[in-house]
Design a protein around this motif. Structure first.
Motif, PDB file in Angstrom:
ATOM      1  N   SER A 248       0.836  -1.191   0.000  1.00  0.00           N
ATOM      2  CA  SER A 248       0.000   0.000   0.000  1.00  0.00           C
ATOM      3  C   SER A 248       0.876   1.249   0.000  1.00  0.00           C
ATOM      4  CB  SER A 248      -0.935   0.003   1.214  1.00  0.00           C
ATOM      5  OG  SER A 248      -0.187  -0.089   2.420  1.00  0.00           O
ATOM      6  N   GLN A 249       0.288   2.381  -0.325  1.00  0.00           N
ATOM      7  CA  GLN A 249       1.085   3.597  -0.490  1.00  0.00           C
ATOM      8  C   GLN A 249       1.836   3.973   0.772  1.00  0.00           C
ATOM      9  OE1 GLN A 249      -1.170   6.874  -2.021  1.00  0.00           O
ATOM     10  NE2 GLN A 249       0.609   8.162  -2.394  1.00  0.00           N
ATOM     11  N   ASP A 250       1.266   3.667   1.942  1.00  0.00           N
ATOM     12  CA  ASP A 250       1.958   3.967   3.196  1.00  0.00           C
ATOM     13  C   ASP A 250       2.925   2.856   3.603  1.00  0.00           C
ATOM     14  OD1 ASP A 250       0.206   1.978   3.909  1.00  0.00           O
ATOM     15  OD2 ASP A 250      -0.907   3.152   5.390  1.00  0.00           O
ATOM     16  N   GLY A 251       3.005   1.794   2.817  1.00  0.00           N
ATOM     17  CA  GLY A 251       3.928   0.706   3.102  1.00  0.00           C
ATOM     18  C   GLY A 251       3.505  -0.216   4.216  1.00  0.00           C
ATOM     19  N   ALA A 252       2.287  -0.071   4.716  1.00  0.00           N
ATOM     20  CA  ALA A 252       1.865  -0.851   5.881  1.00  0.00           C
ATOM     21  C   ALA A 252       1.310  -2.220   5.518  1.00  0.00           C
ATOM     22  CB  ALA A 252       0.809  -0.073   6.672  1.00  0.00           C
ATOM     23  N   ARG A 253       0.821  -2.390   4.286  1.00  0.00           N
ATOM     24  CA  ARG A 253       0.130  -3.635   3.941  1.00  0.00           C
ATOM     25  C   ARG A 253       0.652  -4.186   2.631  1.00  0.00           C
ATOM     26  NH1 ARG A 253      -6.349  -4.252   2.564  1.00  0.00           N
ATOM     27  NH2 ARG A 253      -6.433  -6.537   2.572  1.00  0.00           N
ATOM     28  N   LYS A 254       1.004  -5.468   2.645  1.00  0.00           N
ATOM     29  CA  LYS A 254       1.434  -6.122   1.416  1.00  0.00           C
ATOM     30  C   LYS A 254       0.204  -6.521   0.615  1.00  0.00           C
ATOM     31  CE  LYS A 254       4.245  -9.919  -0.389  1.00  0.00           C
ATOM     32  NZ  LYS A 254       5.148 -11.053  -0.050  1.00  0.00           N
ATOM     33  N   LEU A 255       0.168  -6.120  -0.657  1.00  0.00           N
ATOM     34  CA  LEU A 255      -0.990  -6.363  -1.494  1.00  0.00           C
ATOM     35  C   LEU A 255      -0.826  -7.587  -2.387  1.00  0.00           C
ATOM     36  CD1 LEU A 255      -1.689  -2.658  -2.543  1.00  0.00           C
ATOM     37  CD2 LEU A 255      -2.657  -3.941  -0.627  1.00  0.00           C
ATOM     38  N   ASP A 256       0.359  -7.800  -2.926  1.00  0.00           N
ATOM     39  CA  ASP A 256       0.561  -8.942  -3.808  1.00  0.00           C
ATOM     40  C   ASP A 256       2.045  -9.087  -4.108  1.00  0.00           C
ATOM     41  OD1 ASP A 256      -0.120 -11.144  -5.261  1.00  0.00           O
ATOM     42  OD2 ASP A 256      -1.154 -10.093  -6.875  1.00  0.00           O
ATOM     43  N   PRO A 289      -6.567  -0.639 -10.999  1.00  0.00           N
ATOM     44  CA  PRO A 289      -5.987   0.296 -11.980  1.00  0.00           C
ATOM     45  C   PRO A 289      -6.019   1.741 -11.494  1.00  0.00           C
ATOM     46  CG  PRO A 289      -7.389  -1.304 -13.081  1.00  0.00           C
ATOM     47  CD  PRO A 289      -7.580  -1.528 -11.605  1.00  0.00           C
ATOM     48  N   GLY A 290      -4.884   2.418 -11.649  1.00  0.00           N
ATOM     49  CA  GLY A 290      -4.753   3.809 -11.235  1.00  0.00           C
ATOM     50  C   GLY A 290      -4.279   4.002  -9.818  1.00  0.00           C
ATOM     51  N   GLU A 291      -4.199   2.937  -9.028  1.00  0.00           N
ATOM     52  CA  GLU A 291      -3.809   3.029  -7.618  1.00  0.00           C
ATOM     53  C   GLU A 291      -2.300   3.258  -7.492  1.00  0.00           C
ATOM     54  OE1 GLU A 291      -4.081   0.125  -3.643  1.00  0.00           O
ATOM     55  OE2 GLU A 291      -4.494  -0.639  -5.659  1.00  0.00           O
ATOM     56  N   PHE A 292      -1.899   4.104  -6.535  1.00  0.00           N
ATOM     57  CA  PHE A 292      -0.487   4.298  -6.233  1.00  0.00           C
ATOM     58  C   PHE A 292      -0.055   3.270  -5.189  1.00  0.00           C
ATOM     59  CE2 PHE A 292      -1.437   8.495  -7.964  1.00  0.00           C
ATOM     60  CZ  PHE A 292      -0.334   8.685  -8.797  1.00  0.00           C
ATOM     61  N   VAL A 293       1.102   2.667  -5.396  1.00  0.00           N
ATOM     62  CA  VAL A 293       1.613   1.640  -4.483  1.00  0.00           C
ATOM     63  C   VAL A 293       3.112   1.828  -4.316  1.00  0.00           C
ATOM     64  CG1 VAL A 293      -0.148  -0.064  -5.091  1.00  0.00           C
ATOM     65  CG2 VAL A 293       1.998   0.010  -6.379  1.00  0.00           C
ATOM     66  N   GLN A 294       3.645   1.150  -3.316  1.00  0.00           N
ATOM     67  CA  GLN A 294       5.096   1.027  -3.163  1.00  0.00           C
ATOM     68  C   GLN A 294       5.531  -0.301  -3.758  1.00  0.00           C
ATOM     69  OE1 GLN A 294       6.900   1.614   0.654  1.00  0.00           O
ATOM     70  NE2 GLN A 294       5.869   3.559   1.043  1.00  0.00           N
ATOM     71  N   ALA A 295       6.468  -0.245  -4.668  1.00  0.00           N
ATOM     72  CA  ALA A 295       6.988  -1.460  -5.302  1.00  0.00           C
ATOM     73  C   ALA A 295       8.380  -1.749  -4.754  1.00  0.00           C
ATOM     74  CB  ALA A 295       7.039  -1.298  -6.814  1.00  0.00           C
ATOM     75  N   GLN A 340      22.184  -1.730   3.998  1.00  0.00           N
ATOM     76  CA  GLN A 340      20.817  -1.386   3.594  1.00  0.00           C
ATOM     77  C   GLN A 340      20.009  -0.967   4.806  1.00  0.00           C
ATOM     78  OE1 GLN A 340      18.029  -3.733   0.733  1.00  0.00           O
ATOM     79  NE2 GLN A 340      17.610  -4.561   2.751  1.00  0.00           N
ATOM     80  N   LEU A 341      19.193   0.057   4.618  1.00  0.00           N
ATOM     81  CA  LEU A 341      18.189   0.479   5.588  1.00  0.00           C
ATOM     82  C   LEU A 341      16.835   0.384   4.901  1.00  0.00           C
ATOM     83  CD1 LEU A 341      19.772   3.603   7.355  1.00  0.00           C
ATOM     84  CD2 LEU A 341      18.938   1.542   8.490  1.00  0.00           C
ATOM     85  N   ALA A 342      16.012  -0.552   5.360  1.00  0.00           N
ATOM     86  CA  ALA A 342      14.717  -0.742   4.711  1.00  0.00           C
ATOM     87  C   ALA A 342      13.732  -1.337   5.693  1.00  0.00           C
ATOM     88  CB  ALA A 342      14.857  -1.655   3.490  1.00  0.00           C
ATOM     89  N   HIS A 343      12.504  -0.805   5.658  1.00  0.00           N
ATOM     90  CA  HIS A 343      11.389  -1.340   6.434  1.00  0.00           C
ATOM     91  C   HIS A 343      11.690  -1.398   7.924  1.00  0.00           C
ATOM     92  CE1 HIS A 343      10.952  -2.411   2.321  1.00  0.00           C
ATOM     93  NE2 HIS A 343      11.620  -3.544   2.409  1.00  0.00           N
ATOM     94  N   GLY A 344      12.419  -0.397   8.430  1.00  0.00           N
ATOM     95  CA  GLY A 344      12.703  -0.327   9.849  1.00  0.00           C
ATOM     96  C   GLY A 344      13.811  -1.238  10.314  1.00  0.00           C
TER      97      GLY A 344
END
Length: 398
Positions: A248-256, A289-295, A340-344
């Motif tokens: 999700s855009q806030d990085g809190a939930r994995k979508l796929d 479609p059209g949704e912003f996400v973190q990849a 690396q610094l990622a995801h806390g």
């Protein structure tokens, strides 16, 4: 009189002796050392460095894109009799979407079918006449010109039949076009026309838009400096491909989770970024479609990598460091190298070993050799903040 004169020097000598005695006692008291004050331990929260598989990732902002998008249009003119889908419905290829009044096209089809039957009869008559002329021509009772004329008549009727059949095929296509079916599997959007409206092939908006969401694609960007490593990792991965996770855009939930499909054929000169495309199965339809996400592009996995919370990493003039708590409860400033610094979480390549205790909160009250008191995060948050004794401002107490 003589006694008064002798009494004054005696009093003066007594006063001097008392002052000297007091002064000696004061000096003796001043030479007694003050008892040493042991500083109180600094309250901190700690974590333990752990070892395990740590993914090496690149994060980019992405936007979800339908795998295919189709604007359904009519190919014949007519009045809409029925709309057979529901807005937002998942439709499959071949499902009926819109029914247009077919009577005009059906009548034209029947008319052309009748013309075909008529021309077939003309052909049959022409062939019969030709069959009569041929024996007569062999016996001399018919001229060659008559035979040639009749053969041309047969050929003409045969061509007419082909033209009639082509017209019937066209009529049948137009009749079929009155049933507008879904060209792909996907999700139907809002209705753009209603029942009773007359539609034309030249209408700009069409009838409905269908988007294919299973599978679905995500386009995301990364700095151009990462391109060589991405290409190298893609070549090494081969047919398996590199994994990409969508959050999700806030990085809190994995979508796929999907696979990197390709990179764009050029770098955006304005932003210095490269666009990549990843495909996702989207079984739960969480990507839209059209949704912003973190990849998150997973380049590789570091096995037995040492990881600590990101709050452990501190930065100074000499580089990154961490406060390590030794078994005696003393803080030690330890230089470290961070990959690396990622995801806390921070991946540390040197300076720390698995099992070491590191300070995650309360570093501002530490200096080398400081004794620490391990507390929970709630206890540290409720403790009085450290203050500078001279300025009475938040900071490190000298």
């Amino acid at each position: 009189m003589m006694r008064r004169k002798l009494l004054v020097p005696a009093l003066a000598m007594a006063g001097g002796f008392s002052f000297a005695l007091l002064s000696h006692e004061h000096d003796a008291v001043a030479k007694v050392p003050a008892p040493a004050v042991t500083p109180a331990p600094v309250p901190v929260t700690v974590a333990t460095a752990t070892a395990g598989d740590v993914p090496i990732e690149l994060d980019g902002l992405g936007r979800v894109q339908a795998f295919n998008t189709v604007t359904v249009r009519t190919q014949v003119e007519g009045q809409i009799q029925r709309i057979a889908y529901t807005q937002g419905q998942t439709v499959h290829k071949g499902d009926l979407l819109v029914k247009i009044d077919p009577r005009l096209y059906q009548a034209k089809l029947e008319q052309d079918q009748a013309a075909l039957a008529r021309d077939k009869a003309h052909l049959a008559n022409a062939e019969a006449n030709l069959n009569r002329y041929l024996p007569l021509a062999h016996s001399g009772f018919a001229s060659g010109q008559q035979v040639d004329t009749q053969q041309a008549m047969v050929a003409q009727q045969q061509a007419t039949l082909k033209a009639d059949q082509a017209q019937i095929d066209q009529d049948q296509v137009e009749v079929d076009y009155t049933d507008i079916a879904a060209p792909i599997d996907g999700v139907a959007g809002f209705r753009l026309v209603d029942e009773g409206n007359v539609v034309h092939p030249t209408d700009a908006n069409g009838l409905v838009t269908i988007t294919e969401v299973q599978p679905i694609a995500v386009l995301f960007t990364l700095p151009q400096a990462d391109l060589p490593e991405i290409q190298q990792r893609m070549a090494a991965a081969g047919q398996t491909g590199l994994a990409v996770e969508a959050y999700s855009q806030d990085g809190a939930r994995k979508l796929d989770q999907g696979t990197l499909e390709t990179t764009n054929n050029m770098v955006d000169a304005a932003s210095g970024t490269i666009t990549l495309r990843a495909d996702f199965p989207n079984a739960g339809k969480l990507l839209w479609p059209g949704e912003f996400v973190q990849a998150r592009l997973v380049l590789s996995v570091r096995h037995d990598g040492v990881a600590v919370p990101a709050a452990v990493v501190q930065r100074g003039p000499a580089g990154s460091y961490a406060w390590v708590v030794d078994p005696s409860g003393t803080a030690i400033m330890q230089p470290i190298q961070v990959a690396q610094l990622a995801h806390g979480r921070a991946l540390v390549t040197s300076g720390l070993a698995p099992g070491q205790k590191v300070v995650t909160d309360g570093q501002y009250g530490l200096e080398p050799g400081t004794r620490v008191a391990e507390q929970t995060a709630n206890e540290v948050a409720s403790a009085a903040p450290l203050k500078n004794a001279q300025t009475d401002m938040l900071g490190i107490q000298p």
